[in-house]
Design a protein around this motif. Structure first.
Motif, PDB file in Angstrom:
ATOM      1  N   THR A   1     -29.644  42.684 -83.187  1.00 18.14           N
ATOM      2  CA  THR A   1     -31.060  42.384 -83.365  1.00 18.14           C
ATOM      3  C   THR A   1     -31.922  43.477 -82.739  1.00 18.14           C
ATOM      4  OG1 THR A   1     -30.673  40.002 -83.409  1.00 18.14           O
ATOM      5  CG2 THR A   1     -32.889  40.724 -82.811  1.00 18.14           C
ATOM      6  N   ALA A   2     -31.532  43.931 -81.547  1.00 19.22           N
ATOM      7  CA  ALA A   2     -32.274  45.001 -80.880  1.00 19.22           C
ATOM      8  C   ALA A   2     -32.273  46.267 -81.725  1.00 19.22           C
ATOM      9  CB  ALA A   2     -31.665  45.276 -79.506  1.00 19.22           C
ATOM     10  N   SER A   3     -31.141  46.587 -82.328  1.00 17.28           N
ATOM     11  CA  SER A   3     -31.049  47.795 -83.153  1.00 17.28           C
ATOM     12  C   SER A   3     -31.977  47.715 -84.356  1.00 17.28           C
ATOM     13  CB  SER A   3     -29.601  47.996 -83.607  1.00 17.28           C
ATOM     14  OG  SER A   3     -29.489  49.146 -84.413  1.00 17.28           O
ATOM     15  N   ILE A   4     -31.987  46.547 -85.014  1.00 18.97           N
ATOM     16  CA  ILE A   4     -32.849  46.367 -86.186  1.00 18.97           C
ATOM     17  C   ILE A   4     -34.320  46.469 -85.802  1.00 18.97           C
ATOM     18  CG2 ILE A   4     -33.562  44.717 -87.962  1.00 18.97           C
ATOM     19  CD1 ILE A   4     -30.654  43.629 -87.854  1.00 18.97           C
ATOM     20  N   LEU A   5     -34.692  45.745 -84.748  1.00 20.01           N
ATOM     21  CA  LEU A   5     -36.084  45.773 -84.304  1.00 20.01           C
ATOM     22  C   LEU A   5     -36.481  47.144 -83.777  1.00 20.01           C
ATOM     23  CD1 LEU A   5     -36.396  42.318 -82.510  1.00 20.01           C
ATOM     24  CD2 LEU A   5     -37.538  43.036 -84.614  1.00 20.01           C
ATOM     25  N   GLY A   6     -35.515  47.875 -83.238  1.00 22.17           N
ATOM     26  CA  GLY A   6     -35.804  49.210 -82.729  1.00 22.17           C
ATOM     27  C   GLY A   6     -36.287  50.146 -83.815  1.00 22.17           C
ATOM     28  N   HIS A   7     -35.659  50.071 -84.985  1.00 22.43           N
ATOM     29  CA  HIS A   7     -36.094  50.915 -86.096  1.00 22.43           C
ATOM     30  C   HIS A   7     -37.503  50.532 -86.535  1.00 22.43           C
ATOM     31  CE1 HIS A   7     -32.237  52.807 -86.385  1.00 22.43           C
ATOM     32  NE2 HIS A   7     -31.614  51.685 -86.679  1.00 22.43           N
ATOM     33  N   ASP A   8     -37.780  49.230 -86.583  1.00 21.00           N
ATOM     34  CA  ASP A   8     -39.123  48.784 -86.963  1.00 21.00           C
ATOM     35  C   ASP A   8     -40.156  49.238 -85.938  1.00 21.00           C
ATOM     36  OD1 ASP A   8     -37.888  47.534 -89.071  1.00 21.00           O
ATOM     37  OD2 ASP A   8     -38.030  45.505 -88.229  1.00 21.00           O
ATOM     38  N   ALA A   9     -39.830  49.070 -84.657  1.00 17.72           N
ATOM     39  CA  ALA A   9     -40.768  49.447 -83.602  1.00 17.72           C
ATOM     40  C   ALA A   9     -41.024  50.953 -83.600  1.00 17.72           C
ATOM     41  CB  ALA A   9     -40.235  48.999 -82.242  1.00 17.72           C
TER      42      ALA A   9
ATOM     43  N   LEU B   1     -34.976  62.701 -73.594  1.00 21.28           N
ATOM     44  CA  LEU B   1     -33.925  63.293 -72.763  1.00 21.28           C
ATOM     45  C   LEU B   1     -32.667  62.435 -72.724  1.00 21.28           C
ATOM     46  CD1 LEU B   1     -33.141  65.426 -70.518  1.00 21.28           C
ATOM     47  CD2 LEU B   1     -34.229  63.860 -68.887  1.00 21.28           C
ATOM     48  N   TYR B   2     -32.799  61.135 -72.933  1.00 21.33           N
ATOM     49  CA  TYR B   2     -31.723  60.193 -72.634  1.00 21.33           C
ATOM     50  C   TYR B   2     -30.922  59.785 -73.868  1.00 21.33           C
ATOM     51  CZ  TYR B   2     -34.325  59.967 -68.314  1.00 21.33           C
ATOM     52  OH  TYR B   2     -34.954  60.313 -67.144  1.00 21.33           O
ATOM     53  N   ALA B   3     -29.623  59.622 -73.658  1.00 15.19           N
ATOM     54  CA  ALA B   3     -28.722  59.156 -74.713  1.00 15.19           C
ATOM     55  C   ALA B   3     -27.810  58.088 -74.132  1.00 15.19           C
ATOM     56  CB  ALA B   3     -27.901  60.320 -75.274  1.00 15.19           C
ATOM     57  N   ARG B   4     -27.555  57.052 -74.930  1.00 11.94           N
ATOM     58  CA  ARG B   4     -26.736  55.915 -74.474  1.00 11.94           C
ATOM     59  C   ARG B   4     -25.596  55.688 -75.467  1.00 11.94           C
ATOM     60  NH1 ARG B   4     -32.187  54.653 -73.416  1.00 11.94           N
ATOM     61  NH2 ARG B   4     -32.595  53.967 -71.259  1.00 11.94           N
ATOM     62  N   PRO B   5     -24.487  56.377 -75.306  1.00 20.71           N
ATOM     63  CA  PRO B   5     -23.396  56.265 -76.278  1.00 20.71           C
ATOM     64  C   PRO B   5     -22.629  54.953 -76.222  1.00 20.71           C
ATOM     65  CG  PRO B   5     -22.771  57.725 -74.483  1.00 20.71           C
ATOM     66  CD  PRO B   5     -24.216  57.407 -74.283  1.00 20.71           C
ATOM     67  N   PHE B   6     -22.765  54.177 -75.137  1.00 17.23           N
ATOM     68  CA  PHE B   6     -21.952  52.974 -74.951  1.00 17.23           C
ATOM     69  C   PHE B   6     -22.651  51.683 -75.375  1.00 17.23           C
ATOM     70  CE2 PHE B   6     -18.688  54.372 -71.466  1.00 17.23           C
ATOM     71  CZ  PHE B   6     -18.145  55.270 -72.377  1.00 17.23           C
TER      72      PHE B   6
ATOM     73  N   SER C   1     -40.116  45.354 -76.631  1.00 15.85           N
ATOM     74  CA  SER C   1     -39.203  44.873 -75.606  1.00 15.85           C
ATOM     75  C   SER C   1     -37.955  44.268 -76.229  1.00 15.85           C
ATOM     76  CB  SER C   1     -39.906  43.843 -74.725  1.00 15.85           C
ATOM     77  OG  SER C   1     -39.049  43.374 -73.718  1.00 15.85           O
ATOM     78  N   LEU C   2     -38.128  43.511 -77.324  1.00 21.83           N
ATOM     79  CA  LEU C   2     -36.977  42.918 -78.001  1.00 21.83           C
ATOM     80  C   LEU C   2     -36.083  43.986 -78.608  1.00 21.83           C
ATOM     81  CD1 LEU C   2     -38.551  39.846 -79.829  1.00 21.83           C
ATOM     82  CD2 LEU C   2     -37.384  39.918 -77.636  1.00 21.83           C
ATOM     83  N   ALA C   3     -36.643  45.151 -78.886  1.00 22.81           N
ATOM     84  CA  ALA C   3     -35.848  46.248 -79.439  1.00 22.81           C
ATOM     85  C   ALA C   3     -34.886  46.823 -78.419  1.00 22.81           C
ATOM     86  CB  ALA C   3     -36.767  47.351 -79.967  1.00 22.81           C
ATOM     87  N   GLY C   4     -35.072  46.435 -77.161  1.00 23.47           N
ATOM     88  CA  GLY C   4     -34.135  46.867 -76.135  1.00 23.47           C
ATOM     89  C   GLY C   4     -34.145  48.370 -75.920  1.00 23.47           C
ATOM     90  N   MET C   5     -32.977  48.904 -75.653  1.00 29.29           N
ATOM     91  CA  MET C   5     -32.821  50.326 -75.349  1.00 29.29           C
ATOM     92  C   MET C   5     -32.383  51.072 -76.598  1.00 29.29           C
ATOM     93  SD  MET C   5     -30.871  49.767 -71.693  1.00 29.29           S
ATOM     94  CE  MET C   5     -29.893  48.406 -72.346  1.00 29.29           C
ATOM     95  N   ARG C   6     -32.940  52.240 -76.790  1.00 27.51           N
ATOM     96  CA  ARG C   6     -32.597  53.050 -77.947  1.00 27.51           C
ATOM     97  C   ARG C   6     -31.383  53.915 -77.623  1.00 27.51           C
ATOM     98  NH1 ARG C   6     -33.157  51.175 -81.528  1.00 27.51           N
ATOM     99  NH2 ARG C   6     -33.821  52.752 -83.026  1.00 27.51           N
ATOM    100  N   GLU C   7     -30.577  54.178 -78.644  1.00 24.28           N
ATOM    101  CA  GLU C   7     -29.398  55.010 -78.449  1.00 24.28           C
ATOM    102  C   GLU C   7     -29.782  56.421 -78.019  1.00 24.28           C
ATOM    103  OE1 GLU C   7     -25.277  55.159 -80.812  1.00 24.28           O
ATOM    104  OE2 GLU C   7     -26.916  56.133 -81.907  1.00 24.28           O
ATOM    105  N   ARG C   8     -30.877  56.896 -78.552  1.00 24.31           N
ATOM    106  CA  ARG C   8     -31.350  58.234 -78.176  1.00 24.31           C
ATOM    107  C   ARG C   8     -32.862  58.218 -78.116  1.00 24.31           C
ATOM    108  NH1 ARG C   8     -28.403  63.628 -77.763  1.00 24.31           N
ATOM    109  NH2 ARG C   8     -29.998  64.586 -76.482  1.00 24.31           N
TER     110      ARG C   8
END
Length: 365
Positions: free
Chosen positions: A244-252, A181-186, A171-178
């Protein structure tokens, strides 16, 4: 007035707004497109859909992405989801669709959905209905990518909400860029920058009144908590939370991959029969041998595999506690009508012997 040689004077080229240029670069990098004057139109450009509510963020994303359609690199369409939760929502959806078509997006689909609140709150129910509509549109129209307009501010809010709920690193990792199906460029763009894009491109966004409704926790985080943190910790706190979300996202992501491998190794799938529902069985000894971070993820995968909802940390702890019991125990109720219990090897019950020494997951009809 003509020039001396009789030709019409060339008009000065309009300077590209720097925020629009920044946003174009974000879209291009995520989709593998060119941001320079050198580009290659394709005969059958792939279809990219934009999920658009008509608000500043998604309207800015649609307009920026339409630029690449005008060059023939991709085909850009949109899906406008009408949740039917506000008076006049159908008119807002049709107005948004018209504005998108004027930007050159095609096809543009308006999807009306029924929001069913199953106890997780109206926001979660609306989100589930929205993603179902987006996935149906992508499947029907043959799109492999759906762009979503979540910003850096949205990411920071997600991190704070995850902290408040105590829901762990995913949850702390937030939303992933990709993801799929979904991509979040912003995700690297601030909300005030999407407003600047709308102004630069003469767009007329819709401002959702729900974004000012303090009954929603996210709105209180947006209008009260984050401004307080910026005042006390400095203006860079939004960017820091998103980082922080980006860093935790890679770990998750890494832990999720390991957990999927372990789940495939130790899980046994029992198909439904006339006598019983489908089951997933996990070997106790193998579960105990896993690190806690992997064990919890494997338990969650069993629940989701049976069509249940992602369980809370408290319910996962309850399931894991069955491993500490001496004999048969349970059931522990998980999310989405899934229950889990333990069958001891020493327990003489009328059960299939393959169920002994395992945690057994089953979803009720």
């Amino acid at each position: 007035m003509g020039s001396e040689n009789g030709t019409a004077p060339s008009l000065p080229r309009r300077r590209l707004d720097p925020t629009v240029g920044k946003a174009r670069k974000m879209v291009a990098e995520l989709l593998g497109l060119s941001t320079t004057g050198k580009y290659t139109p394709t005969q059958h450009p792939p279809l990219v859909l934009v999920g658009c509510s008509g608000g500043p963020d998604s309207l800015a994303l649609a307009a920026v992405t339409a630029f690449f359609a005008s060059r023939g690199e991709i085909q850009v369409g949109a899906v406008v989801v009408d949740h039917q939760m506000q008076a006049g929502s159908a008119e807002v959806a049709q107005r948004t669709a018209g504005q998108l078509r004027s930007l050159g997006l095609d096809p543009v689909r308006v999807s009306q959905v029924e929001v069913e609140n199953r106890g997780d709150g109206p926001e979660a129910a609306a989100r589930a209905a929205r993603f179902t509509a987006l996935e149906e549109a992508a499947r029907d129209l043959g799109a492999e990518t759906v762009l979503l307009a979540h910003t850096q501010n949205d990411q920071a809010e997600s991190v704070l909400l995850g902290l408040a709920r105590g829901s762990g690193p995913r949850s702390l990792a937030g939303m992933r860029e990709r993801r799929g199906l979904y991509a979040r460029p912003f995700l690297g763009l601030r909300r005030d920058e999407t407003l600047a894009i709308c102004e630069a491109l003469d767009l007329d966004p819709w401002h959702d009144p729900a974004n000012s409704d303090e009954n929603y926790l996210r709105v209180r985080v947006r209008h009260t908590v984050l401004p307080f943190l910026r005042a006390e910790l400095g203006p860079a706190v939004t960017e820091s939370l998103a980082r922080t979300a980006s860093i935790l996202g890679h770990d998750a992501d890494f832990l999720d991959e390991l957990a999927s491998e372990q789940y495939a190794r130790i899980s046994e799938h029992v198909p439904a029969s006339q006598a019983d529902d489908a089951q997933v069985r996990l070997n106790e000894e193998a579960l105990r041998a896993l690190a806690p971070a992997l064990r919890m993820r494997v338990l969650a995968l069993a629940v989701v595999e049976l069509g249940g909802l992602q369980p809370s940390y408290e319910r996962l702890v309850g399931a894991a506690s069955l491993l500490e019991r001496k004999g048969s125990a349970g059931p522990v109720q998980m999310a989405g009508k899934v229950s889990v219990w333990r069958i001891s090897r020493a327990k003489g019950v009328l059960q299939d012997a393959s169920g002994y020494g395992k945690l057994v997951f089953r979803r009720s009809p």
